[in-house]
Design a protein around this motif. Structure first.
Motif, PDB file in Angstrom:
ATOM      1  N   ALA A  84       0.807  -1.226   0.000  1.00 34.79           N
ATOM      2  CA  ALA A  84       0.000   0.000   0.000  1.00 34.79           C
ATOM      3  C   ALA A  84       0.838   1.273   0.000  1.00 34.79           C
ATOM      4  O   ALA A  84       0.503   2.239  -0.681  1.00 34.79           O
ATOM      5  CB  ALA A  84      -0.943   0.000   1.195  1.00 34.79           C
ATOM      6  N   SER A 110       4.490   3.355  -4.137  1.00 32.48           N
ATOM      7  CA  SER A 110       3.837   3.795  -5.376  1.00 32.48           C
ATOM      8  C   SER A 110       4.688   3.429  -6.585  1.00 32.48           C
ATOM      9  O   SER A 110       5.915   3.294  -6.481  1.00 32.48           O
ATOM     10  CB  SER A 110       3.612   5.307  -5.353  1.00 32.48           C
ATOM     11  N   GLU A 137      -0.283  -4.513  -8.950  1.00 35.34           N
ATOM     12  CA  GLU A 137      -0.647  -5.802  -8.368  1.00 35.34           C
ATOM     13  C   GLU A 137       0.168  -6.942  -8.988  1.00 35.34           C
ATOM     14  O   GLU A 137       0.713  -7.787  -8.281  1.00 35.34           O
ATOM     15  CB  GLU A 137      -2.152  -6.025  -8.581  1.00 35.34           C
ATOM     16  N   GLU A 190       0.772  -8.306   4.415  1.00 34.51           N
ATOM     17  CA  GLU A 190      -0.062  -8.493   3.223  1.00 34.51           C
ATOM     18  C   GLU A 190      -1.133  -9.552   3.430  1.00 34.51           C
ATOM     19  O   GLU A 190      -2.253  -9.407   2.950  1.00 34.51           O
ATOM     20  CB  GLU A 190       0.807  -8.858   2.023  1.00 34.51           C
ATOM     21  N   THR A 219      -3.960  -8.009   5.656  1.00 34.78           N
ATOM     22  CA  THR A 219      -4.799  -6.966   5.068  1.00 34.78           C
ATOM     23  C   THR A 219      -5.447  -7.404   3.764  1.00 34.78           C
ATOM     24  O   THR A 219      -6.365  -6.748   3.297  1.00 34.78           O
ATOM     25  CB  THR A 219      -3.989  -5.676   4.818  1.00 34.78           C
ATOM     26  N   ASN A 220      -4.956  -8.480   3.173  1.00 38.14           N
ATOM     27  CA  ASN A 220      -5.526  -8.911   1.890  1.00 38.14           C
ATOM     28  C   ASN A 220      -5.800 -10.411   1.899  1.00 38.14           C
ATOM     29  O   ASN A 220      -4.944 -11.211   1.572  1.00 38.14           O
ATOM     30  CB  ASN A 220      -4.564  -8.543   0.754  1.00 38.14           C
ATOM     31  N   LYS A 236      -6.898  -2.748   9.518  1.00 37.73           N
ATOM     32  CA  LYS A 236      -6.107  -2.543   8.306  1.00 37.73           C
ATOM     33  C   LYS A 236      -4.935  -1.601   8.441  1.00 37.73           C
ATOM     34  O   LYS A 236      -4.220  -1.363   7.467  1.00 37.73           O
ATOM     35  CB  LYS A 236      -7.037  -2.012   7.202  1.00 37.73           C
ATOM     36  N   LEU A 254      -4.301   2.127   5.112  1.00 38.53           N
ATOM     37  CA  LEU A 254      -5.413   1.574   4.343  1.00 38.53           C
ATOM     38  C   LEU A 254      -6.781   2.018   4.849  1.00 38.53           C
ATOM     39  O   LEU A 254      -7.802   1.630   4.306  1.00 38.53           O
ATOM     40  CB  LEU A 254      -5.337   0.039   4.330  1.00 38.53           C
TER      41      LEU A 254
END
Lengths: 206, 206
Positions: A27, A30, A53, A109, A112-113, B24, B28
């Motif tokens: 996140a 960038s 991604e 990761e 959160t995902n 999160k 996020l």
DNA sequence: ATTCTATTTAATAGCTCTATTAAATATCGA
DNA sequence: TCGATATTTAATAGAGCTATTAAATAGAAT
């Protein structure tokens, strides 16, 4: 045929992304920053990998593979179960130490995902299932012999992972709070490796 | 004098923020989302806390305080060092279990935001220093008596934290991979609590 | 009822980010 | 050299985010 100006742009993007993703997670990284570190135009990141991604997944999978590459040192009937377990713990510790940012990346990761987790688990869990079964049998055989107290493999696994990961998970915290030097942290690592082996082997005694 | 329409808006924002930040992390979670969960306009989040950072800090500090609230059970000379250590380990485990998302929040934010760490450490580290000194003395006295093998307090501390945190750090991963039910996870937690105590007390033996 | 203050809302400025596009440039094979 | 293809660039659409503002509304005090 590929023909970049200097070196391999795709490779440089991968390397920059690896550094940054390991440092700050998905996140907070960038594609603009990745391009800057890779020394190329931001659009090139998307040219080679289309999405951020995709780029992340390429790196994440590679690291997952590395992280799960340690398996119980099965081979060699000449060494005792305890000796082979000791070697496995040390090998696991060494891989974590040499890639000390991976535990953070993983927990960050995968927490959160959820989707990333589901995809990953399908590939890896089933691949390890057979290996686990074999070690579980060996463990239960040792217990029957009376050399190890009654326990399940999952208990042993949780203990090993707990002790081997946490030092590196809290490494940035320790570094700031204690102002410990790199050299002294290396010493702490070497010490904890032996300490962990000692603790775990001790915990097996009947 | 405050006079909101229904209930306390500020409180609802705090609660929504706590849920989401723990879920999160800072990056996020958006103020838009916090407002949605709190059931209010997004501008109100900024009206009450001005910045997202302020709101986060309010929650983070509260959780830090809770997390570091367990201190070694010093009182009561009627109980042995080992007994008091056992109680401390169990109390620490219970607090982590009751606030199982705090470890993730901590490691996540302290790893990605050094500044937050520096501010926090100043307050907490110095506050704990004296308590540590006292326990260290007690530990060394036990070692001199020969009831505990030679070691430093920091070793014991790392072991306790490692064993007590990791189960909850990897909880989301375990849940997805194993499809374990809430009930069974509760059983695993209770089991691990006893297991951790056993492992740690075992690791002290001379 | 009126005034004052606290709360709430809609609108939006200003920013950063991902991803795409069209145009420019480089490299290769013929 | 020339054309085909690969790579690179600048520009930007489109989205989401934080934070602010001015206006609207509600409640308390006089």
């Amino acid at each position: 045929m590929k023909h970049n100006k200097e070196g391999n742009t795709e490779q440089q993007i991968l390397e920059a992304a690896e550094t940054l993703f390991l440092e700050k997670g998905f996140a907070l990284t960038s594609t603009t920053e990745i391009a800057k570190v890779a020394g190329c135009n931001q659009a090139l990141v998307h040219y080679y990998f289309r999405t951020k991604e995709n780029l992340f997944e390429a790196i994440f999978e590679k690291k997952a593979r590395l992280f799960f590459s340690v398996i119980f040192q099965n081979e060699g009937a000449d060494r005792s179960f305890e000796q082979r377990l000791k070697e496995t713990i040390e090998a696991h510790f060494d891989i974590v130490a040499a890639n000390s940012k991976i535990p953070f990346l993983f927990i960050n990761e995968l927490t959160t995902n959820q989707q990333r987790l589901i995809t990953l688990s399908e590939e890896f869990v089933s691949a390890r299932e057979e290996a686990f079964r074999k070690v579980e049998q060996e463990l239960q055989a040792e217990i029957k012999k009376g050399t190890i107290r009654p326990m399940e493999l999952i208990d042993l696994l949780i203990t090993v992972i707990s002790l081997n990961l946490t030092l590196f998970l809290v490494k940035p915290i320790i570094k700031v709070i204690t102002n410990i030097s790199d050299e002294d942290f290396q010493k702490l690592i070497a010490h904890r490796k032996q300490e962990n082996v000692k603790i775990i082997l001790n915990s097996l005694k009947p």
